[in-house]
Design an enzyme around this catalytic site. Structure first.
Site, PDB file in Angstrom:
ATOM      1  N   GLY A 108     -10.459  -7.992  -2.348  1.00 12.98           N
ATOM      2  CA  GLY A 108     -10.757  -9.055  -1.387  1.00 12.98           C
ATOM      3  C   GLY A 108      -9.997 -10.341  -1.663  1.00 12.98           C
ATOM      4  NE  ARG A 122      -4.240  -1.796   1.669  1.00 12.30           N
ATOM      5  CZ  ARG A 122      -5.201  -2.204   2.480  1.00 12.30           C
ATOM      6  NH1 ARG A 122      -5.108  -1.946   3.767  1.00 12.30           N
ATOM      7  NH2 ARG A 122      -6.242  -2.841   2.012  1.00 12.30           N
TER       8      ARG A 122
END
Length: 402
Positions: free
Chosen positions: A359, A38
């Protein structure tokens, strides 16, 4: 849904104070970041703002401190690692109240191209309730707001929606732009044929997604645990497989809807059946591949079978756009990952635009080594699902339109 948003490329922030909301919600172990994907993903937007000569003020949440300062959820380690990744100091503003004396002094002292990072926005109770006081404090630090945190775009919080409403210029960063371009537009405006693949355990988690995608796609493929509720709705024996009994009527409605709209709805024709669920999840397991019309009453299906895998791969071949959300089976187990691997492989080999809706499917594709073959892998979990449901995401809506 308005998807034509102003981005960092539409503005120049030279000499301006820019508050940039990123997703630095990274896993920490003993104060060390164990997966920095991230952080790396946020670099292009941050570098653009630095290159423009903006005064770059970064903010993010981390974990769930639930409105109080928790030292183990401080963003201090993120500031340290970002400094290394950017090759310049990212000054950390260590304020338990997030916008406090350290943050104000640091912003006051900034030169063009400097970067600071604020403390975990969820140290403040108001953050998750979009309380006005905290939004005003964040807005007081900046002239321009940039939202690059897709992972929280489905939530209306102070640091993504509240603050955006209080500044004149609110735009999206490169990561958000990519999500809107691929995930948003694939569903709203797909190049056809458009094939949607849905998996995962429960029908209940995907009610709105199934319904919305049936209206948008040409072919809807169902796999994973949720397929057994559809198969039961068709009158098949499903043994001890996972079934949402409350959702059988819903599945019948969806099959009728597909027929009425002239859409192809594909269900498994065979399954990997076992006596019980593997325990632990990656334990050795014996399976037999059985057709859905001959499922033994004392077994449960844990993956799509080889015939189904072949049929699904074939359906992908002619597609121009493919969106995939949810694994085809218990992919954490090598024996039960075959269906998910087959689908991933078919997506890797097609020239179509392939979009993985966050997900578990994103985790599966990356773990199985197909990540670099996909056009776009969404960074959001809940946010991707809501995009696929056709919902307007508050974090996207709050940015200025072009």
């Amino acid at each position: 849904m308005g998807l034509n948003k102003k981005s960092v490329d539409d503005i120049n922030v030279k000499g301006l104070r820019v508050l940039c909301r990123c997703d630095f919600n990274v896993p920490l172990k003993d104060g060390k970041i164990t997966d920095e994907n991230r952080l790396v993903a946020a670099l292009p937007t941050i570098k653009k703002l630095i290159a423009d000569g903006g005064k770059v003020i970064l903010c993010s949440h981390l974990g769930k401190p639930k409105g109080e300062p928790k030292p183990e959820l401080s963003l201090a380690p993120v500031a340290a690692r970002l400094s290394e990744l950017l090759g310049q100091e990212v000054k950390f503003a260590a304020d338990p109240e997030v916008v406090g004396p350290n943050a104000k002094a640091a912003v006051e002292a900034m030169k063009d191209g400097d970067v600071i990072l604020l403390e975990n926005t969820r140290y403040r109770k108001e953050e998750t309730k979009n309380g006005e006081e905290f939004s005003k404090e964040l807005a007081s630090l900046c002239d321009v707001f940039v939202n690059d945190a897709f992972g929280t775009a489905h939530r209306a919080h102070c640091s993504n929606v509240g603050v955006a409403e209080l500044v004149d210029t609110a735009v999206v960063g490169y990561l958000m732009q990519k999500e809107i371009d691929f995930l948003g537009n694939a569903v709203e405006n797909p190049v056809r044929p458009f094939v949607a693949i849905l998996g995962g355990a429960k029908v209940a988690d995907k009610l709105n997604v199934i319904s919305n995608l049936l209206e948008k796609c040409d072919t809807l493929i169902i796999g994973g645990g949720m397929a057994f509720t559809f198969l039961k709705a068709k009158g098949y024996e499903v043994g001890k497989s996972l079934v949402d009994d409350e959702k059988i009527e819903y599945c019948k409605e969806m099959m009728a809807k597909a027929e009425k709209l002239g859409k192809t709805l594909m269900l498994p024709v065979d399954t990997a059946a076992a006596k019980e669920f593997p325990n632990p999840i990656d334990a050795e397991i014996e399976v037999s591949y059985v057709g859905v019309e001959e499922m033994p009453a004392d077994m449960l299906g844990l993956d799509i079978g080889p015939k189904t895998a072949e049929m699904y791969a074939e359906a992908v071949k002619s597609a121009k756009t493919v969106v995939w959300n949810g694994p085809m089976g218990v992919f954490e187990n090598p024996v039960l990952a075959k269906g998910t691997i087959a689908v991933a492989k078919s997506l890797a080999e097609t020239d179509a635009t392939t979009i993985i809706g966050g997900g578990d499917s994103a985790a599966a594709v990356n773990q199985l080594g197909f990540g670099d073959k996909m056009t776009h892998i969404s960074t959001g979990g809940g946010a991707s699902l809501e995009f696929l449901e056709g919902k307007e995401l508050p974090g996207v809506a709050a940015a200025n339109d072009k």
